[in-house]
Design a protein around this motif. Structure first.
Motif: not given
Length: 328
Positions: A135-156
């Protein structure tokens, strides 16, 4: 799941738009492998990666804008990941299309592919009913991608705007915008495989933000598990997806209505069965890998997609080798 009429209408439109784009786009992994092996080009693969990047950028913007709901779980990389990816690849090879490609083939008039969703459901049902060790073993919800700061969001955001501007400039070839020839050219370029693949990613993202998990493969898997979440509203979105694809197919010069042959029905059912079983080891299946797992930088999604890609390539290589060795 209770949706307002406005939400349902918007979701229905986006599902139909996504279906239209799938018929014109390049999200079929089997087609991407075939193009790479036959021509040495990776146009379709590049379109799929770009679609993932658009979803990743949109998720980051939604996160920092406060529009992101609950993020689904990732899964640990393990034997189930590799086994599920091999089954997804094997099933897609037998079916001659992945779950995205199935929509495109069916909407192009190849009615045998109506049996692929049936096979997918049976594969999910067999996984639930039959004993299995992994059976696939789930990890905690979330992603390292969301650790990016808001400044990088504007860059995206800036990068996405630049990409849109470049696409528009190339489409118009610096000609006046309102000329009839240019509008026609823009329309044909908009629904070319790679731009259509980007539309698939954007439509999927907006749908996910509106209603959460909704893909037809998710609905089939939940029906197989008799889960309460498999409601009629999301089933209606699956109908909209296929209706949009069928509209695109009927309006295309590539439309060819082909009555199913017995061998094709068996092939599609078996291919769907294997993909359904594999999707239980890699939740979400092929579409979940490309449009959710990979954008969120989950390792299992990247490993699963690479193994699936390699499995299809190995089977194609073996088929061509045997065909070249066959006398006559």
């Amino acid at each position: 799941m209770a949706w307002s009429l406005l939400v349902f209408s918007a979701a229905f439109f986006l599902a139909a738009l996504m279906g239209y784009a799938i018929q014109r786009g390049a999200t079929c992994t089997v087609a991407a492998v075939d193009e790479w092996m036959t021509t040495g080009r990776a146009t379709r693969l590049a379109g799929m990666v770009e679609s993932s990047l658009w979803v990743a950028g949109g998720l980051l913007i939604a996160k920092h804008g406060g529009w992101l709901g609950q993020v689904p779980h990732g899964y640990a990389v393990g034997v189930a990941t590799v086994s599920g990816a091999v089954l997804l690849g094997w099933g897609a090879y037998i079916n001659r299309a992945c779950v995205f490609g199935t929509v495109a083939r069916l909407s192009g008039g190849d009615w045998a592919y109506a049996f692929t969703p049936l096979g997918f459901y049976l594969g999910c049902k067999a996984f639930v009913e039959l004993p299995h060790a992994m059976t696939p073993q789930p990890l905690p919800a979330g992603s390292v991608w969301f650790d990016v700061t808001p400044m990088w969001a504007w860059f995206v955001v800036a990068l996405m705007c630049i990409r849109l501007i470049v696409a528009v400039v190339r489409s118009h070839q610096m000609q006046p915008f309102m000329s009839g020839a240019t509008l026609g050219q823009f329309g044909s370029r908009l629904w070319a495989p790679q731009p259509a693949t980007v539309i698939i990613g954007v439509a999927f993202l907006l749908l996910w933000l509106l209603v959460g998990s909704w893909a037809y493969t998710d609905v089939l898997a939940e029906w197989a598990r008799a889960m309460a979440g498999a409601d009629g509203a999301r089933a209606a979105l699956a109908v909209a997806l296929f209706a949009g694809a069928l509209w695109a197919g009927r309006s295309s010069s590539r439309w060819r209505s082909r009555p199913p042959q017995a061998t094709a029905l068996l092939r599609c059912t078996l291919g769907g069965f294997l993909m359904g079983w594999g999707s239980q080891w890699i939740p979400g299946g092929n579409d979940g890998l490309i449009l959710m797992g990979m954008p969120l930088l989950w390792p299992y999604a990247w490993v699963g997609f690479l193994v699936m890609f390699a499995t299809i390539a190995a089977l194609m290589r073996a088929q061509r080798f045997i065909g070249n060795r066959t006398p006559g």
